[in-house]
Scaffold this motif. Structure first.
Motif, PDB file in Angstrom:
ATOM      1  N   ILE A 186     -16.371  53.621 -37.734  1.00  0.00           N
ATOM      2  CA  ILE A 186     -16.063  52.619 -36.720  1.00  0.00           C
ATOM      3  C   ILE A 186     -16.726  52.977 -35.399  1.00  0.00           C
ATOM      4  O   ILE A 186     -17.393  52.176 -34.782  1.00  0.00           O
ATOM      5  N   ASP A 187     -16.540  54.234 -34.994  1.00  0.00           N
ATOM      6  CA  ASP A 187     -17.090  54.575 -33.691  1.00  0.00           C
ATOM      7  C   ASP A 187     -18.057  55.743 -33.788  1.00  0.00           C
ATOM      8  O   ASP A 187     -18.052  56.497 -34.742  1.00  0.00           O
TER       9      ASP A 187
ATOM     10  N   LYS B 193     -21.963  47.647 -30.519  1.00  0.00           N
ATOM     11  CA  LYS B 193     -21.849  48.224 -29.177  1.00  0.00           C
ATOM     12  C   LYS B 193     -21.567  49.729 -29.239  1.00  0.00           C
ATOM     13  O   LYS B 193     -21.975  50.482 -28.362  1.00  0.00           O
ATOM     14  N   ASN B 194     -20.889  50.154 -30.301  1.00  0.00           N
ATOM     15  CA  ASN B 194     -20.665  51.588 -30.482  1.00  0.00           C
ATOM     16  C   ASN B 194     -21.964  52.293 -30.886  1.00  0.00           C
ATOM     17  O   ASN B 194     -22.215  53.426 -30.491  1.00  0.00           O
TER      18      ASN B 194
ATOM     19  N   ILE C 148     -24.915  51.340 -29.920  1.00  0.00           N
ATOM     20  CA  ILE C 148     -25.722  51.413 -28.698  1.00  0.00           C
ATOM     21  C   ILE C 148     -25.228  52.531 -27.792  1.00  0.00           C
ATOM     22  O   ILE C 148     -26.012  53.285 -27.210  1.00  0.00           O
ATOM     23  N   THR C 149     -23.902  52.666 -27.709  1.00  0.00           N
ATOM     24  CA  THR C 149     -23.319  53.761 -26.933  1.00  0.00           C
ATOM     25  C   THR C 149     -23.872  55.094 -27.425  1.00  0.00           C
ATOM     26  O   THR C 149     -24.282  55.941 -26.637  1.00  0.00           O
TER      27      THR C 149
ATOM     28  N   MET D 129     -23.474  41.929 -25.496  1.00  0.00           N
ATOM     29  CA  MET D 129     -22.622  42.604 -26.475  1.00  0.00           C
ATOM     30  C   MET D 129     -21.137  42.405 -26.180  1.00  0.00           C
ATOM     31  O   MET D 129     -20.387  43.341 -26.001  1.00  0.00           O
TER      32      MET D 129
ATOM     33  N   ARG E  16     -17.857  39.728 -27.480  1.00  0.00           N
ATOM     34  CA  ARG E  16     -17.526  38.679 -28.456  1.00  0.00           C
ATOM     35  C   ARG E  16     -17.515  37.301 -27.830  1.00  0.00           C
ATOM     36  O   ARG E  16     -17.816  36.310 -28.476  1.00  0.00           O
TER      37      ARG E  16
ATOM     38  N   VAL F 174     -26.787  47.588 -16.574  1.00  0.00           N
ATOM     39  CA  VAL F 174     -25.740  46.949 -17.371  1.00  0.00           C
ATOM     40  C   VAL F 174     -25.181  45.797 -16.547  1.00  0.00           C
ATOM     41  O   VAL F 174     -25.346  45.750 -15.333  1.00  0.00           O
TER      42      VAL F 174
ATOM     43  N   GLU G  27     -14.736  43.033 -15.204  1.00  0.00           N
ATOM     44  CA  GLU G  27     -14.543  44.482 -15.195  1.00  0.00           C
ATOM     45  C   GLU G  27     -14.941  45.188 -16.484  1.00  0.00           C
ATOM     46  O   GLU G  27     -14.630  46.353 -16.678  1.00  0.00           O
ATOM     47  N   ASN G  28     -15.624  44.477 -17.371  1.00  0.00           N
ATOM     48  CA  ASN G  28     -16.108  45.126 -18.585  1.00  0.00           C
ATOM     49  C   ASN G  28     -17.622  45.083 -18.656  1.00  0.00           C
ATOM     50  O   ASN G  28     -18.237  44.133 -18.175  1.00  0.00           O
ATOM     51  N   ILE G  29     -18.205  46.106 -19.290  1.00  0.00           N
ATOM     52  CA  ILE G  29     -19.642  46.074 -19.547  1.00  0.00           C
ATOM     53  C   ILE G  29     -19.881  45.106 -20.696  1.00  0.00           C
ATOM     54  O   ILE G  29     -19.348  45.290 -21.787  1.00  0.00           O
TER      55      ILE G  29
ATOM     56  N   GLY H 148     -26.484  44.975 -21.704  1.00  0.00           N
ATOM     57  CA  GLY H 148     -27.402  46.002 -21.232  1.00  0.00           C
ATOM     58  C   GLY H 148     -28.766  45.369 -21.151  1.00  0.00           C
ATOM     59  O   GLY H 148     -29.036  44.384 -21.847  1.00  0.00           O
TER      60      GLY H 148
END
Lengths: 412, 270
Positions: free
Chosen positions: A71-72, A98-99, A101-102, A318, A320, A395, A400-402, A405
């Motif tokens: 998952i992550d 998104k994980n 990409i992180t 990225m 939903r 970004v 308040e969320n990313i 990118g």
């Protein structure tokens, strides 16, 4: 005693193409596993009714183990005789891009894994595209599960040719193509006895050939101000040098205000120093009393980044919730944080097939890439991503969320 | 710079960047100090980040079951480094006689997690600096550098925010707080190499006496020493390079159930 800098690499690819298994195999073959960890994995594998499953070394969340997916993103350490590595495992499932990409944004090199049976799939392509967008130049392609195609050279060549065509179209030139079996250990640490036709490096040898990212020392100075502290009545500006170097007495220019002054002192706790280079977090004072603030960019007169309020970029969405062009965003580039809007979405692109979804669009869906023109409310100091990554990537923040990118492709 | 930029310099600078980022974004920050080697290293880095004067409180969650050496060490350096030390306990649980004999899970949850929850609510901290590392435990390896916790303290590990290019989730909704992890990329041996290089004081429990030493220090009742003759930092580093035993093998909360750590962490455990 000097401790050598490890190489960070990410393993990417489609779900179930064997990323976590390959990592488990690497750890096992390099003797990087503590016996109690190995025993734990054996026990948990048995409880899930499986043979020893190396993936459990990394897939630690209960859901990951029950469902047999990652998952992550996670990181583990191992070393060869040549050097140390940080392996970044990235999930292959489309829900967790998104994980991925992180994880990949922290890597200096990437391993792209492709299943010999299934060949190139949706996330193989999407992940490759993300690698090119993140500016990763060093790529090793491994064709996994060769044991399931009878170690056949023809199949290897076929899959290689498919992936090569795609990578070529996004400007990735892999360093190596290697046929492997993660589960059996062929061409991982040891040369496979089943593939005499392959004369190249083992996977581990190929890793040892990769290089650490060079420091930005030779480039023009870029020092984004991170904060300003008042310590014993002295105002100390702090920041990390992203490119170049500074020393006491150097003339500097401050963007976006265009003020000019010189460095009075370079400050580090418990250290006497008068200079610092790229990568260092420092404090500094200036000769004239200029009031700096977070987001100011320190540079050298004559070698400034461009200050503009409009530029062209590739932006990867990225979140939903899809993006609609009326929405106001906040861009963050280094320590700069500025309100902005997307003026035009010239192209909306599917990040896996790279097909054009729509021209002159007014929205971006999750996982789509937009070739966009961005307009900022106040001037922003930037470079092209191809010149200085640290000032050419950003970004976007929404609520308040990313949520996106991006990389800057053209300056206005 | 006179010496070349090595691996420890890289880790140090990355951590200082993160610490400054947390303070820049929130101001209402606290550093969680368990008095062990990792959080003491974190403290050292925070002192560097702020030129010797940490501008926010240092929080010690006191389960009342810590070693005497730990309390002594805490008080000595809190004074020497001029720390704004806040000691927090779950007073109700202490009064009710909570202990590991009742249930290890409940004791950890009450004495650490709930005590921390109470302290955050009382002091209104928006961000907490913690010294956890990826190589300690597979669950910790899944963490972000800036990791949000909701009002119930829950960690939504299935949907973590993206984090790229040193850009973090740095805004928290009213009831949330952010866990900030500046040491995530450090290994156990990096900590010791750095402790040695910087001459950072650490509790004596880490050094071998009578053939045993602690590799990871928690509560006196729930952590055991490992067999070791390493009575100096050099010997500890040497031991770590050859050992086949993992760091937290002496820590009870990692063992009781395969997912105890995940369950504790999703409730807000460190």
């Amino acid at each position: 005693m000097k401790t050598q800098t490890p190489l960070n690499f990410v393993i990417v690819g489609h779900v179930d193409h064997g990323k976590s298994t390959l990592i488990g195999r690497l750890l096992y073959d390099t003797n990087s596993l503590a016996p109690d960890k190995l025993a734990e994995v054996k026990k948990i594998s048995a409880e899930h009714g499986r043979e020893t499953e190396f993936a459990f070394l990394l897939d630690h969340l209960e859901e990951e183990r029950k469902q047999g997916i990652t998952i992550d993103t996670t990181q583990v350490f191992f070393k060869t005789q040549k050097r140390r590595y940080v392996i970044i495992d990235a999930p292959g499932h489309v829900e967790f891009v998104k994980n991925m990409i992180t994880g990949a944004s922290q890597a200096e090199a990437a391993v792209l894994i492709v299943d010999a049976v299934e060949g190139v799939k949706e996330q193989t392509k999407r992940h490759s595209y993300m690698l090119s967008m993140l500016g990763l130049k060093q790529v090793v392609v491994v064709i996994n599960k060769m044991d399931l195609v009878d170690f056949a050279q023809e199949r290897f060549n076929e899959v290689c040719s498919d992936i090569e065509n795609f990578l070529d179209s996004i400007n990735i030139k892999p360093n190596y193509y290697i046929p492997i079996s993660g589960i059996k250990g062929d061409n991982i640490a040891n040369k496979s006895l089943n593939m005499d036709w392959y004369k190249g490096l083992t996977f581990m040898q190929s890793l040892d050939e990769l290089k650490n990212n060079p420091a930005n020392i030779e480039k023009d100075l870029i020092l984004p101000v991170q904060d300003v502290y008042k310590i014993d009545d002295k105002r100390i500006n702090v920041g990390r040098i992203e490119a170049g170097k500074i020393k006491t007495g150097d003339a500097i220019k401050i963007l976006p205000s265009n003020q000019e002054t010189a460095i009075k002192s370079v400050e580090k706790f418990l250290e006497e120093t008068d200079e610092a280079t790229s990568g260092e977090c420092i404090g500094f004072t200036t000769q004239d009393s200029v009031f700096l603030d977070r987001g100011d960019i320190i540079c050298r007169s004559g070698a400034e980044p461009v200050v503009t309020n409009r530029f062209r970029a590739n932006m990867f969405w990225m979140s939903r919730k899809s993006f609609s062009i009326e929405q106001k965003l906040i861009i963050r580039c280094a320590t700069q944080e500025i309100r902005c809007k997307v003026e035009t979405i010239e192209k909306r692109i599917n990040s896996s097939s790279l097909e054009l979804v729509e021209e002159n669009s007014d929205k971006l869906e999750n996982l789509e890439v937009g070739e966009v023109v961005i307009k900022t409310k106040k001037p922003i100091a930037i470079k092209k991503f191809s010149q200085v990554q640290e000032l050419g990537r950003f970004v976007m923040i929404l609520n308040e969320n990313i949520v996106a990118g991006g990389i800057i492709t053209e300056l206005d | 710079m006179s010496r070349s930029f090595d691996h420890l310099d890289k880790l140090e600078n990355q951590s200082i960047f993160i610490i400054r980022e947390a303070y820049s974004q929130f101001r209402d920050v606290a550093l969680l100090w368990s008095i062990g080697k990792d959080s003491t290293t974190l403290m050292w880095l925070a002192r560097k980040a702020f030129f010797g004067k940490i501008p926010f409180p240092v929080l010690h969650i006191d389960t009342t079951y810590k070693f005497k050496e730990i309390y002594d060490f805490r008080d000595k350096y809190a004074k020497e480094w001029g720390l704004n030390l806040i000691v927090a306990k779950n007073e109700d649980a202490v009064a009710s006689g909570m202990g590991p004999d009742k249930s290890k899970f409940e004791c950890c949850n009450q004495m650490k997690t709930i005590a921390l929850k109470q302290a955050i609510a009382r002091e209104k901290f928006k961000a907490l600096l913690l010294g956890i590392r990826r190589d300690e435990h597979g669950i910790r390896a899944k963490e972000r550098v800036f990791s949000p916790r909701d009002e119930d303290f829950e960690w939504d590990y299935k949907d973590q925010p993206p984090e790229l290019w040193d850009q973090y989730k740095t805004k928290a909704a009213e009831e949330e707080h952010l866990r900030v992890h500046p040491l995530l990329g450090w290994r156990e041996v990096d900590i010791w190499d750095y402790v040695k290089r910087e001459n950072i004081p650490v509790p004596e429990l880490y050094f071998a006496k009578n053939g045993k030493r602690f590799r990871s220090i928690g509560c006196e009742c729930c952590c055991g020493p490992v067999e070791s003759d390493a009575d100096t930092i050099d010997k500890i580093v040497q031991e770590l390079k050859t050992t086949q035993i993992s760091e937290r093998s002496g820590r009870a909360q990692d063992k009781e159930d395969d997912y105890m750590m995940q369950k504790l962490r999703s409730l807000g455990y460190m």
